[in-house]
Design a protein around this motif. Structure first.
Motif, PDB file in Angstrom:
ATOM      1  N   ARG A  64       0.820  -1.216   0.000  1.00 44.95           N
ATOM      2  CA  ARG A  64       0.000   0.000   0.000  1.00 44.95           C
ATOM      3  C   ARG A  64       0.848   1.258   0.000  1.00 44.95           C
ATOM      4  N   ARG A  65       1.877   1.300   0.826  1.00 42.05           N
ATOM      5  CA  ARG A  65       2.709   2.493   0.912  1.00 42.05           C
ATOM      6  C   ARG A  65       3.505   2.734  -0.369  1.00 42.05           C
ATOM      7  N   ALA A  66       3.894   1.650  -1.023  1.00 37.32           N
ATOM      8  CA  ALA A  66       4.759   1.768  -2.197  1.00 37.32           C
ATOM      9  C   ALA A  66       3.996   1.631  -3.504  1.00 37.32           C
ATOM     10  N   LEU A  67       2.673   1.555  -3.442  1.00 42.56           N
ATOM     11  CA  LEU A  67       1.887   1.222  -4.623  1.00 42.56           C
ATOM     12  C   LEU A  67       2.074   2.229  -5.754  1.00 42.56           C
ATOM     13  N   ASP A  68       2.148   3.512  -5.435  1.00 36.47           N
ATOM     14  CA  ASP A  68       2.304   4.532  -6.473  1.00 36.47           C
ATOM     15  C   ASP A  68       3.640   4.432  -7.191  1.00 36.47           C
ATOM     16  N   TYR A  69       4.614   3.786  -6.581  1.00 38.89           N
ATOM     17  CA  TYR A  69       5.961   3.711  -7.142  1.00 38.89           C
ATOM     18  C   TYR A  69       6.270   2.328  -7.728  1.00 38.89           C
ATOM     19  N   ALA A  70       5.335   1.414  -7.628  1.00 39.58           N
ATOM     20  CA  ALA A  70       5.575   0.026  -8.023  1.00 39.58           C
ATOM     21  C   ALA A  70       5.252  -0.212  -9.495  1.00 39.58           C
ATOM     22  N   PHE A  71       5.821  -1.281 -10.029  1.00 39.25           N
ATOM     23  CA  PHE A  71       5.484  -1.733 -11.379  1.00 39.25           C
ATOM     24  C   PHE A  71       5.779  -3.216 -11.485  1.00 39.25           C
ATOM     25  N   ILE A  72       5.215  -3.844 -12.493  1.00 37.79           N
ATOM     26  CA  ILE A  72       5.451  -5.264 -12.769  1.00 37.79           C
ATOM     27  C   ILE A  72       5.902  -5.405 -14.213  1.00 37.79           C
ATOM     28  N   LEU A  73       6.971  -6.179 -14.408  1.00 41.40           N
ATOM     29  CA  LEU A  73       7.551  -6.397 -15.726  1.00 41.40           C
ATOM     30  C   LEU A  73       7.289  -7.817 -16.198  1.00 41.40           C
ATOM     31  N   GLU A  74       7.222  -7.971 -17.514  1.00 42.18           N
ATOM     32  CA  GLU A  74       7.141  -9.281 -18.163  1.00 42.18           C
ATOM     33  C   GLU A  74       8.305  -9.413 -19.136  1.00 42.18           C
ATOM     34  N   ARG A  75       9.085 -10.445 -18.985  1.00 45.05           N
ATOM     35  CA  ARG A  75      10.214 -10.692 -19.880  1.00 45.05           C
ATOM     36  C   ARG A  75       9.688 -11.166 -21.227  1.00 45.05           C
ATOM     37  N   ILE A  76      10.130 -10.542 -22.316  1.00 44.16           N
ATOM     38  CA  ILE A  76       9.648 -10.905 -23.643  1.00 44.16           C
ATOM     39  C   ILE A  76      10.769 -11.412 -24.542  1.00 44.16           C
ATOM     40  N   ALA A  77      12.014 -11.205 -24.159  1.00 46.09           N
ATOM     41  CA  ALA A  77      13.178 -11.651 -24.931  1.00 46.09           C
ATOM     42  C   ALA A  77      14.399 -11.484 -24.037  1.00 46.09           C
ATOM     43  N   PRO A  78      15.531 -12.087 -24.421  1.00 43.10           N
ATOM     44  CA  PRO A  78      16.740 -11.893 -23.611  1.00 43.10           C
ATOM     45  C   PRO A  78      17.071 -10.410 -23.449  1.00 43.10           C
ATOM     46  N   GLY A  79      17.114  -9.951 -22.205  1.00 47.84           N
ATOM     47  CA  GLY A  79      17.445  -8.570 -21.924  1.00 47.84           C
ATOM     48  C   GLY A  79      16.338  -7.580 -22.193  1.00 47.84           C
ATOM     49  N   ALA A  80      15.144  -8.052 -22.479  1.00 51.45           N
ATOM     50  CA  ALA A  80      14.034  -7.151 -22.816  1.00 51.45           C
ATOM     51  C   ALA A  80      12.798  -7.513 -22.006  1.00 51.45           C
ATOM     52  N   ALA A  81      12.077  -6.500 -21.569  1.00 47.45           N
ATOM     53  CA  ALA A  81      10.834  -6.697 -20.819  1.00 47.45           C
ATOM     54  C   ALA A  81       9.912  -5.524 -21.105  1.00 47.45           C
ATOM     55  N   ARG A  82       8.637  -5.735 -20.824  1.00 46.57           N
ATOM     56  CA  ARG A  82       7.660  -4.670 -20.987  1.00 46.57           C
ATOM     57  C   ARG A  82       6.879  -4.507 -19.689  1.00 46.57           C
ATOM     58  N   PHE A  83       6.328  -3.317 -19.513  1.00 46.90           N
ATOM     59  CA  PHE A  83       5.534  -3.041 -18.324  1.00 46.90           C
ATOM     60  C   PHE A  83       4.155  -3.681 -18.461  1.00 46.90           C
ATOM     61  N   ARG A  84       3.771  -4.434 -17.448  1.00 45.23           N
ATOM     62  CA  ARG A  84       2.421  -4.974 -17.390  1.00 45.23           C
ATOM     63  C   ARG A  84       1.514  -4.092 -16.537  1.00 45.23           C
ATOM     64  N   LEU A  85       2.049  -3.584 -15.431  1.00 50.00           N
ATOM     65  CA  LEU A  85       1.331  -2.680 -14.544  1.00 50.00           C
ATOM     66  C   LEU A  85       2.308  -1.619 -14.063  1.00 50.00           C
ATOM     67  N   ALA A  86       1.804  -0.439 -13.741  1.00 54.79           N
ATOM     68  CA  ALA A  86       2.678   0.623 -13.255  1.00 54.79           C
ATOM     69  C   ALA A  86       1.889   1.578 -12.381  1.00 54.79           C
ATOM     70  N   GLY A  87       2.556   2.120 -11.356  1.00 58.66           N
ATOM     71  CA  GLY A  87       1.945   3.087 -10.462  1.00 58.66           C
ATOM     72  C   GLY A  87       1.946   4.487 -11.048  1.00 58.66           C
ATOM     73  N   GLN A  88       1.306   5.393 -10.340  1.00 61.48           N
ATOM     74  CA  GLN A  88       1.122   6.743 -10.846  1.00 61.48           C
ATOM     75  C   GLN A  88       2.430   7.494 -10.985  1.00 61.48           C
ATOM     76  N   HIS A  89       3.403   7.230 -10.114  1.00 63.81           N
ATOM     77  CA  HIS A  89       4.665   7.957 -10.164  1.00 63.81           C
ATOM     78  C   HIS A  89       5.387   7.710 -11.491  1.00 63.81           C
ATOM     79  N   LEU A  90       5.413   6.467 -11.942  1.00 58.44           N
ATOM     80  CA  LEU A  90       6.060   6.145 -13.210  1.00 58.44           C
ATOM     81  C   LEU A  90       5.298   6.762 -14.379  1.00 58.44           C
ATOM     82  N   ILE A  91       3.985   6.774 -14.295  1.00 51.24           N
ATOM     83  CA  ILE A  91       3.174   7.409 -15.335  1.00 51.24           C
ATOM     84  C   ILE A  91       3.478   8.896 -15.412  1.00 51.24           C
ATOM     85  N   ASP A  92       3.654   9.539 -14.250  1.00 51.03           N
ATOM     86  CA  ASP A  92       3.987  10.962 -14.225  1.00 51.03           C
ATOM     87  C   ASP A  92       5.369  11.208 -14.832  1.00 51.03           C
ATOM     88  N   LEU A  93       6.317  10.323 -14.557  1.00 51.93           N
ATOM     89  CA  LEU A  93       7.665  10.490 -15.099  1.00 51.93           C
ATOM     90  C   LEU A  93       7.671  10.399 -16.623  1.00 51.93           C
TER      91      LEU A  93
END
Length: 260
Positions: A64-93
């Motif tokens: 709960r405290r870190a939710l705005d700063y959290a994200f979840i990645l999915e690996r799609i290839a060697p050395g590559a990943a994409r965001f599956r979920l992201a908090g508001q702080h990353l969206i603002d950045l």
């Protein structure tokens, strides 16, 4: 203020029973060190004797405290990943919804190679990674520093192809998107005192990137294709693009004008 009310306190704590002054900064829930420590503690609590917890174990209430700063990645290839979920702080950045975007889009091109290598080591070992990021001051974009934490997760199939992460930037964001240079990185073992895997250049032709490692999400080169030549002195994403080769296929045979 909400925590003070929960504790039935009528005023903010200013001193403890010994008379020692307690700085209000100690209660700042947006401190990077505190957020990263909370995230690490939550991740550890989910392991329950396993090497890494599963993606399905992650619940928003637990961070709960870190939710705005959290994200979840999915690996799609060697050395590559994409965001599956992201908090508001990353969206603002980034100034936009980042779901589906490449993880390396956070960094300038000069840092994407190293960022990719650190990311892949988190999945391969698996292990934890801490990074320090920096964005130079530009017009309408003040100087910005950030810290990031990556924690490996397993998918429903049991392979380590997910990661729980958080990013905390300190300073005024200014005009988005903000992209960073990777100034420092550190990999940490899951169990204290364990071994770590040093991040190295992601090359599908190297030993360890075989089809037999598919369970860990590694991809092998199809049989019959030669390894591309490496670009000397370039270990970034631009250097990796230069490894692609143009293959010319034979065209259709032309008529000779002769009839039989």
């Amino acid at each position: 203020m909400s925590e003070w009310k929960d504790d039935k306190m009528s005023c903010p704590p200013e001193a403890d029973r010994t008379g020692r002054i307690v700085h209000l900064a100690d209660f700042n829930l947006t401190q990077p060190a505190r957020i990263m420590a909370d995230m690490r503690a939550y991740w550890d609590s989910l392991r329950q004797g396993r090497a890494v917890p599963a993606r399905s174990d992650i619940q928003p209430q637990g961070i709960r405290r870190a939710l705005d700063y959290a994200f979840i990645l999915e690996r799609i290839a060697p050395g590559a990943a994409r965001f599956r979920l992201a908090g508001q702080h990353l969206i603002d950045l980034m100034g936009m919804e980042v779901r589906g975007m490449a993880f390396c889009s956070l960094a300038h091109s000069s840092s994407r190679g190293r960022l990719s290598d650190v990311l892949e080591s988190v999945f391969r070992a698996p292990q934890l990674a801490q990074m320090t990021l920096h964005a130079k001051a530009e017009y309408a974009r003040p100087e910005l520093s950030a810290r990031m934490l990556l924690l490996p997760l397993s998918s429903d199939l049991g392979d380590v192809t997910r990661a729980l992460g958080c990013i905390i930037a300190e300073g005024q964001i200014g005009v988005a998107p903000r992209r960073f240079d990777l100034t420092h990185d550190e990999v940490l073992p899951i169990i204290e005192g364990g071994k770590t895997l040093a991040p190295s250049a992601s090359d599908p032709g190297r030993e360890g990137w075989s089809a037999g490692s598919a369970r860990a999400g590694k991809l092998g080169r199809p049989a019959g294709l030669a390894a591309p030549e490496r670009s000397l002195g370039r270990d970034d994403s631009e250097g990796r693009r230069s490894q692609f080769q143009l293959i010319t296929l034979p065209g259709p045979s032309r008529p000779t004008g002769r009839t039989e």
